[in-house]
Design a protein around this motif. Structure first.
Motif, short mmCIF file in Angstrom:
data_model
loop_
_atom_site.label_atom_id
_atom_site.label_comp_id
_atom_site.label_asym_id
_atom_site.label_seq_id
_atom_site.Cartn_x
_atom_site.Cartn_y
_atom_site.Cartn_z
N ALA A 165 82.02 22.38 -50.72
CA ALA A 165 81.93 23.75 -50.23
C ALA A 165 82.79 24.62 -51.11
O ALA A 165 83.92 24.26 -51.45
CB ALA A 165 82.39 23.83 -48.77
N GLN A 202 85.02 29.35 -45.33
CA GLN A 202 84.04 29.44 -44.26
C GLN A 202 82.93 28.41 -44.43
O GLN A 202 82.49 27.78 -43.47
CB GLN A 202 83.44 30.85 -44.21
N GLY A 203 82.50 28.23 -45.68
CA GLY A 203 81.47 27.23 -45.94
C GLY A 203 81.94 25.83 -45.58
O GLY A 203 81.19 25.02 -45.03
N LEU A 236 84.26 25.05 -43.32
CA LEU A 236 84.35 24.93 -41.86
C LEU A 236 82.98 24.74 -41.23
O LEU A 236 82.82 23.97 -40.28
CB LEU A 236 85.04 26.17 -41.28
N GLU A 237 81.97 25.44 -41.76
CA GLU A 237 80.63 25.29 -41.22
C GLU A 237 80.10 23.87 -41.45
O GLU A 237 79.47 23.28 -40.56
CB GLU A 237 79.69 26.32 -41.87
N LYS A 238 80.39 23.30 -42.62
CA LYS A 238 79.94 21.93 -42.88
C LYS A 238 80.70 20.94 -42.00
O LYS A 238 80.12 19.94 -41.55
CB LYS A 238 80.11 21.60 -44.36
N GLN A 297 81.69 21.53 -39.04
CA GLN A 297 81.15 21.64 -37.68
C GLN A 297 79.84 20.88 -37.53
O GLN A 297 79.53 20.34 -36.46
CB GLN A 297 80.93 23.12 -37.33
N ARG A 298 79.07 20.83 -38.61
CA ARG A 298 77.75 20.21 -38.54
C ARG A 298 77.79 18.69 -38.66
O ARG A 298 76.90 18.00 -38.16
CB ARG A 298 76.83 20.78 -39.62
N THR A 319 92.34 25.20 -38.64
CA THR A 319 91.09 25.12 -37.88
C THR A 319 90.58 23.68 -37.80
O THR A 319 90.16 23.20 -36.74
CB THR A 319 90.02 26.02 -38.50
#
Length: 432
Positions: free
Chosen positions: A31, A35-36, A38-40, A42-43, A66
């Motif tokens: 990433a 933000q990118g 954190l999104e990965k 989460q998934r 986070t």
């Protein structure tokens, strides 16, 4: 297959780290932003995270916080070219497993990452006590290394040896380590303050008082050989943690028979080497501003360009301690902003007047360097490209360090073609 999340916006470094991850039989997922990442995260779940602090959209420390807030947070290794002490301590407080400084040694990272992938989730480091803000300041590479070791020392109760010239901040760093290591009593013994007939009794008293706590021995090299033996025996019993500072050349003292080799190795389980201020003049703007604010919190006293040039041209024999005094002098004599050279202590002003400006000092150094290169036999005189490469190499190394080891940012700042810069970095510095 284990999965490793790499949050790094520098493409070349992310690619190199991906190669290391694959060698360990794991799958890299990259990433380029916080933000990118954190999104990965989460998934999908990850077995480890390699995280840069200097991300384009947010601090890597915010990303770390986070990630750690999750129910089963993955172990995290921090990577940074901007290793301030605050960053190192905050990373440890938030539970980072390790802390690496750029330029990275991939051969060192690989075994650490392997161990991280084998680490059970239950053994991820717990959060430590909150650090004091703005304790020490410095972006110079040697200070970054010192900050990293200080953070390690805060996380484990082993002996620590802190070395450096007088006034560099060894005692302050030791007090930070003691304060961040938990609620222990700190006893301080200054070796060079006591006459020989009293030193033994005072050391014994300090050893007794520090049982179950921490003993800081300042200027340990000033201890007599009999007292060094006393300290060795006490350390072997392990009744207190020992921190020691020294501005003396202990390794030379060992060869001269003036310092015990076994004591040196007992003390230096972790070694913090604090550089002199003259070797990190790039830190002067932030240091001076912070010290001015500390001395006069209700006043705005920006340093003029001329005053800053004078500070950078001074050799600082008294190191940070002398800078503290200099900024207190400025507060006392400067009634209105900005701070001008005439508001600085006389020793600094006189040095600035003698050297005129840093540009002139650079010209003199260049003339002397050329004289040395061109006085050899004519057949051995280097060609222009060779001379230019020798000048360009340290220049690019310093510029790259100031831009967090990110060639893309450096190229943009210099208005330079990225491909040209990468070629020069590869040829002159061996960096991909």
């Amino acid at each position: 297959m284990p999965r490793v999340l790499i949050i790094e916006d520098e493409y070349a470094l992310a690619a190199a780290l991906s190669t290391v991850v694959r060698r360990l039989g794991a799958e890299p997922v990259v990433a380029a932003s916080g933000q990118g990442g954190l999104e990965k995260a989460q998934r999908q779940s990850f077995d480890a995270v390699l995280l840069d602090i200097g991300l384009p959209d947010m601090s890597g420390l915010k990303v770390l916080a986070t990630l750690r807030a999750g129910s089963m947070p993955p172990p995290v290794m921090i990577i940074t070219a901007h290793g301030t002490l605050d960053n190192a301590l905050e990373a440890r407080r938030l539970g980072a497993h390790d802390y690496f400084l750029k330029p990275l040694n991939l051969a060192e990272i690989q075994p650490q990452l392997r161990a991280l992938l084998e680490l059970p989730r239950s053994e991820v480091p717990q959060t430590a006590s909150s650090p004091d803000p703005s304790i020490m300041i410095g972006d110079a590479p040697d200070m970054q290394k010192a900050f990293a070791v200080i953070a390690q020392a805060c996380a484990t109760p082993v002996p620590v040896l802190l070395t450096g010239q007088p006034g560099t901040g060894k005692t302050l760093a030791a007090e930070v380590i003691a304060a961040q290591s938990g609620p222990r009593t700190l006893v301080i013994f200054r070796s060079d303050e006591w006459p020989a007939e009293q030193a033994g009794a005072m050391l014994s008293q300090c050893l007794e008082k520090s049982k179950g706590g921490t003993l800081l021995i300042e200027e340990v090299g000033a201890l007599s050989l009999p007292l060094q033996a006393t300290l060795c025996r006490a350390m072997s019993m392990g009744e207190q943690r020992v921190l020691a500072t020294s501005s003396l050349p202990l390794l030379e003292f060992i060869h001269q028979g003036r310092f015990r080799e076994d004591l040196y190795y007992l003390l230096s389980v972790l070694h913090v080497a604090i550089p002199p201020l003259a070797g990190r003049t790039g830190d002067l703007p932030a240091l001076a501003a912070a010290l001015l604010k500390r001395a006069a919190p209700d006043r705005d006293l920006p340093l003029s360009q001329e005053a800053m040039a004078a500070l950078k041209g001074y050799e600082w024999p008294g190191n940070v301690r002398e800078l503290v005094t200099a900024m207190q002098h400025v507060v006392a004599v400067c009634a209105t902003s900005p701070v001008l050279p005439r508001h600085l202590p006389e020793a600094i002003v006189n040095t600035a007047q003698e050297s005129s400006h840093l540009d002139q000092a650079l010209n003199r150094a260049l003339v002397a360097w050329l004289d040395q290169k061109l006085t050899c036999a004519e057949a051995l005189i280097p060609d222009y490209d060779t001379l230019l490469a020798q000048i360009e190499k340290p220049l690019l190394a310093e510029l790259l360090a100031r831009f967090e080891d990110k060639p893309t940012r450096l190229a943009a700042a210099l208005n330079m073609n990225r491909a040209t810069l990468r070629r020069k970095l590869r040829e002159l510095l061996g960096k991909e």
